[in-house]
Design a protein around this motif. Structure first.
Motif, PDB file in Angstrom:
ATOM      1  N   MET A   1      76.452  96.674  71.538  1.00  0.00           N
ATOM      2  CA  MET A   1      76.373  95.464  72.353  1.00  0.00           C
ATOM      3  C   MET A   1      75.381  94.489  71.738  1.00  0.00           C
ATOM      4  N   ILE A   2      75.676  93.179  71.891  1.00  0.00           N
ATOM      5  CA  ILE A   2      74.702  92.156  71.538  1.00  0.00           C
ATOM      6  C   ILE A   2      74.317  91.394  72.801  1.00  0.00           C
ATOM      7  N   LEU A   3      73.102  90.857  72.806  1.00  0.00           N
ATOM      8  CA  LEU A   3      72.630  89.999  73.889  1.00  0.00           C
ATOM      9  C   LEU A   3      72.676  88.560  73.410  1.00  0.00           C
ATOM     10  N   VAL A   4      73.381  87.713  74.151  1.00  0.00           N
ATOM     11  CA  VAL A   4      73.433  86.282  73.864  1.00  0.00           C
ATOM     12  C   VAL A   4      72.726  85.555  74.991  1.00  0.00           C
ATOM     13  N   THR A   5      71.708  84.773  74.666  1.00  0.00           N
ATOM     14  CA  THR A   5      71.036  83.963  75.677  1.00  0.00           C
ATOM     15  C   THR A   5      71.610  82.546  75.633  1.00  0.00           C
ATOM     16  N   GLY A   6      71.755  81.920  76.810  1.00  0.00           N
ATOM     17  CA  GLY A   6      72.351  80.586  76.864  1.00  0.00           C
ATOM     18  C   GLY A   6      73.833  80.609  76.568  1.00  0.00           C
ATOM     19  N   GLY A   7      74.503  81.698  76.927  1.00  0.00           N
ATOM     20  CA  GLY A   7      75.902  81.868  76.574  1.00  0.00           C
ATOM     21  C   GLY A   7      76.901  81.145  77.443  1.00  0.00           C
ATOM     22  N   GLU A  25      83.195  94.416  70.308  1.00  0.00           N
ATOM     23  CA  GLU A  25      81.810  94.740  70.652  1.00  0.00           C
ATOM     24  C   GLU A  25      81.393  93.918  71.869  1.00  0.00           C
ATOM     25  N   PRO A  26      80.909  94.557  72.939  1.00  0.00           N
ATOM     26  CA  PRO A  26      80.578  93.832  74.166  1.00  0.00           C
ATOM     27  C   PRO A  26      79.433  92.843  73.985  1.00  0.00           C
ATOM     28  N   VAL A  27      79.416  91.853  74.883  1.00  0.00           N
ATOM     29  CA  VAL A  27      78.380  90.826  74.904  1.00  0.00           C
ATOM     30  C   VAL A  27      77.720  90.820  76.281  1.00  0.00           C
ATOM     31  N   LEU A  28      76.402  90.919  76.283  1.00  0.00           N
ATOM     32  CA  LEU A  28      75.600  90.703  77.488  1.00  0.00           C
ATOM     33  C   LEU A  28      75.127  89.254  77.441  1.00  0.00           C
ATOM     34  N   ASN A  29      75.513  88.461  78.416  1.00  0.00           N
ATOM     35  CA  ASN A  29      75.285  87.021  78.412  1.00  0.00           C
ATOM     36  C   ASN A  29      74.247  86.672  79.478  1.00  0.00           C
ATOM     37  N   LEU A  30      73.079  86.236  79.041  1.00  0.00           N
ATOM     38  CA  LEU A  30      72.002  85.824  79.958  1.00  0.00           C
ATOM     39  C   LEU A  30      71.891  84.311  79.931  1.00  0.00           C
ATOM     40  N   ASP A  31      72.135  83.677  81.056  1.00  0.00           N
ATOM     41  CA  ASP A  31      72.077  82.215  81.130  1.00  0.00           C
ATOM     42  C   ASP A  31      71.511  81.804  82.480  1.00  0.00           C
ATOM     43  N   LYS A  32      70.628  80.822  82.449  1.00  0.00           N
ATOM     44  CA  LYS A  32      69.982  80.335  83.667  1.00  0.00           C
ATOM     45  C   LYS A  32      70.912  79.476  84.513  1.00  0.00           C
ATOM     46  N   LEU A  33      71.985  78.973  83.895  1.00  0.00           N
ATOM     47  CA  LEU A  33      72.928  78.057  84.554  1.00  0.00           C
ATOM     48  C   LEU A  33      72.222  76.799  85.062  1.00  0.00           C
ATOM     49  N   THR A  34      71.508  76.136  84.154  1.00  0.00           N
ATOM     50  CA  THR A  34      71.006  74.800  84.455  1.00  0.00           C
ATOM     51  C   THR A  34      72.188  73.832  84.362  1.00  0.00           C
ATOM     52  N   TYR A  35      71.937  72.521  84.375  1.00  0.00           N
ATOM     53  CA  TYR A  35      73.018  71.549  84.503  1.00  0.00           C
ATOM     54  C   TYR A  35      74.108  71.707  83.434  1.00  0.00           C
ATOM     55  N   ALA A  36      73.761  72.120  82.207  1.00  0.00           N
ATOM     56  CA  ALA A  36      74.747  72.189  81.130  1.00  0.00           C
ATOM     57  C   ALA A  36      75.363  73.575  80.988  1.00  0.00           C
ATOM     58  N   GLY A  37      74.874  74.559  81.725  1.00  0.00           N
ATOM     59  CA  GLY A  37      75.465  75.880  81.715  1.00  0.00           C
ATOM     60  C   GLY A  37      76.625  75.935  82.695  1.00  0.00           C
ATOM     61  N   ASN A  38      77.778  76.341  82.231  1.00  0.00           N
ATOM     62  CA  ASN A  38      78.978  76.252  83.056  1.00  0.00           C
ATOM     63  C   ASN A  38      79.841  77.482  82.817  1.00  0.00           C
ATOM     64  N   LEU A  39      79.951  78.335  83.814  1.00  0.00           N
ATOM     65  CA  LEU A  39      80.754  79.550  83.662  1.00  0.00           C
ATOM     66  C   LEU A  39      82.240  79.247  83.521  1.00  0.00           C
ATOM     67  N   GLU A  40      82.674  78.035  83.890  1.00  0.00           N
ATOM     68  CA  GLU A  40      84.068  77.667  83.659  1.00  0.00           C
ATOM     69  C   GLU A  40      84.401  77.703  82.170  1.00  0.00           C
ATOM     70  N   ASN A  41      83.387  77.525  81.320  1.00  0.00           N
ATOM     71  CA  ASN A  41      83.609  77.612  79.876  1.00  0.00           C
ATOM     72  C   ASN A  41      84.142  78.982  79.480  1.00  0.00           C
ATOM     73  N   ASP A  57      66.610  83.665  83.514  1.00  0.00           N
ATOM     74  CA  ASP A  57      65.818  82.825  82.632  1.00  0.00           C
ATOM     75  C   ASP A  57      65.228  83.679  81.514  1.00  0.00           C
ATOM     76  N   ILE A  58      65.263  83.183  80.263  1.00  0.00           N
ATOM     77  CA  ILE A  58      64.621  83.920  79.169  1.00  0.00           C
ATOM     78  C   ILE A  58      63.121  84.037  79.389  1.00  0.00           C
ATOM     79  N   GLY A  59      62.568  83.178  80.254  1.00  0.00           N
ATOM     80  CA  GLY A  59      61.146  83.249  80.563  1.00  0.00           C
ATOM     81  C   GLY A  59      60.800  84.281  81.620  1.00  0.00           C
ATOM     82  N   ASP A  60      61.800  84.927  82.201  1.00  0.00           N
ATOM     83  CA  ASP A  60      61.578  85.972  83.210  1.00  0.00           C
ATOM     84  C   ASP A  60      61.414  87.300  82.484  1.00  0.00           C
ATOM     85  N   ARG A  61      60.182  87.643  82.163  1.00  0.00           N
ATOM     86  CA  ARG A  61      59.941  88.809  81.317  1.00  0.00           C
ATOM     87  C   ARG A  61      60.377  90.111  81.984  1.00  0.00           C
ATOM     88  N   GLU A  62      60.225  90.193  83.285  1.00  0.00           N
ATOM     89  CA  GLU A  62      60.642  91.410  83.981  1.00  0.00           C
ATOM     90  C   GLU A  62      62.150  91.625  83.840  1.00  0.00           C
TER      91      GLU A  62
END
Length: 359
Positions: A1-7, A25-41, A57-62
């Motif tokens: 698996m790979i981790l993609v941030t902002g996917g 190969e699976p993808v783990l997609n971490l995205d905050k979904l701010t204004y330009a993040g769109n799951l419709e993509n 958020d990539i800033g959420d260390r936990e």
């Protein structure tokens, strides 16, 4: 698996779609979904077990630490960033928080995870940081293009925040040994781009019969890279890149903004003629934005020489595909443009009379 941030953003979503077309190969997609993040993509991946989406958020260390421990990705591809120059001028704090502080937190959690891996897993792990040519500043008309050794000279809050993140990534390799790779790309265009950027904004406005706002004299020059070419470059760097190295990714398509807009207008005249006349009649020159870089140009020779990558699309083929995609997917465009984007355009119209989406 790979981790993609902002996917769920423009380039990240295209990367995930491209990745899963070529690999199981699976993808783990971490995205905050701010204004330009769109799951419709990523609607075509609904029900696909190879794509696991987590809002965060990539800033959420936990959260990041938990995801790394649970899924143990072999690589991280970091697209997560605020990326629009105009927005950074209007409100720079979000850019510092995401692009600098967020990258720092992501690096810290990645370092802790990587150091705890078995030696065999440590050896193959990679952290690929996706950045921009804007960190290099502005070129004069006769200056040679940016190379990987061009000194950083960012001129906007956005580019300064990305330069800071690039420095952090480099430092984590040299200080801690973290196996990093960095790519610095030129202006991307293609499907799923948020319609505040130059090309989709011009298509949207032209189909509505609205003005096509061009900053200054329209002669600011950019190198244009079709997004799927960028995705293939990132895959190549992830697979073959030398740890600690930077690779510039460009399309070898250096053009002034006004020529981009004229090309879009000509394609719209061909594909969807306007009874009122040629779309170029809508071109409107507006006051330039503060600190507007005059020219970017990428020398992508290193990635070609060392890794064998070069773009498949010419600008002519890529822009034709792009205009066709937007015309065929106007429901997506209208849905995006009816939300937060409309509020942003209202803010910009109030400040300068119009908004251009060029980076």
């Amino acid at each position: 698996m790979i981790l993609v941030t902002g996917g769920a953003g423009f380039i990240g979503a295209n990367f995930i779609l491209d990745w899963l077309r070529a690999s199981d190969e699976p993808v783990l997609n971490l995205d905050k979904l701010t204004y330009a993040g769109n799951l419709e993509n990523l609607a075509s991946l609904q029900g696909d077990a190879r794509h696991l989406f987590v809002q965060g958020d990539i800033g959420d260390r936990e959260l990041v630490g938990k995801l790394l421990a649970e899924h143990r990705p072999r690589a991280i591809v970091n697209f997560a960033a605020e990326s629009h120059v105009d927005r950074s001028i209007h409100g720079p704090e979000d850019f510092i928080q995401t692009n600098v502080v967020g990258t720092f937190h992501l690096l810290e959690e990645t370092r802790g995870h990587w150091m705890g891996l078995p030696e065999a897993d440590k050896a193959v792990f990679r952290f690929l940081h996706v950045s921009t040519d804007e960190v290099y500043g502005s070129l004069g008309p006769d200056d040679v293009p940016f190379t990987e050794t061009t000194p950083f000279a960012p001129n906007s809050p956005y580019s300064a925040s990305k330069a800071s993140s690039d420095h952090l990534v480099r430092a984590y390799h040299h200080t801690y040994g973290l196996p990093v790779l960095t790519t610095n790309c030129s202006n991307n265009y293609g499907p799923y781009q948020f319609p505040e950027k130059l090309i989709p904004l011009m298509i949207l406005n032209a189909t509505r019969g609205k003005p096509l706002p061009i900053y200054g004299d329209g002669m600011n020059v950019r190198d244009w890279l079709y997004v799927t070419d960028h995705c293939s470059a990132i895959r190549t760097v992830l697979e073959k890149g030398k740890i600690g190295e930077t690779y510039n990714v460009g399309g070898w398509n250096e053009m002034p903004n006004i020529e981009i807009v004229r090309t879009v207008c000509a394609l719209l005249d061909e594909m969807r003629p306007d009874p009122a006349g040629p779309h170029e009649r809508l071109v409107t020159y507006v006051k330039d934005r503060p600190g507007h870089d005059r020219r970017y140009a990428i020398d992508a020779g290193k990635i070609h020489r060392e890794l064998g990558w070069k773009p498949d699309e010419t600008f002519e083929s890529g822009i034709r595909k792009t205009v066709r995609w937007y015309l065929d997917n106007m429901a997506w465009v209208e849905h995006v443009a009816s939300g937060e984007y409309r509020k942003w355009v209202d803010v910009q119209y109030g400040e300068r009379g119009a908004v251009s989406g060029e980076r």
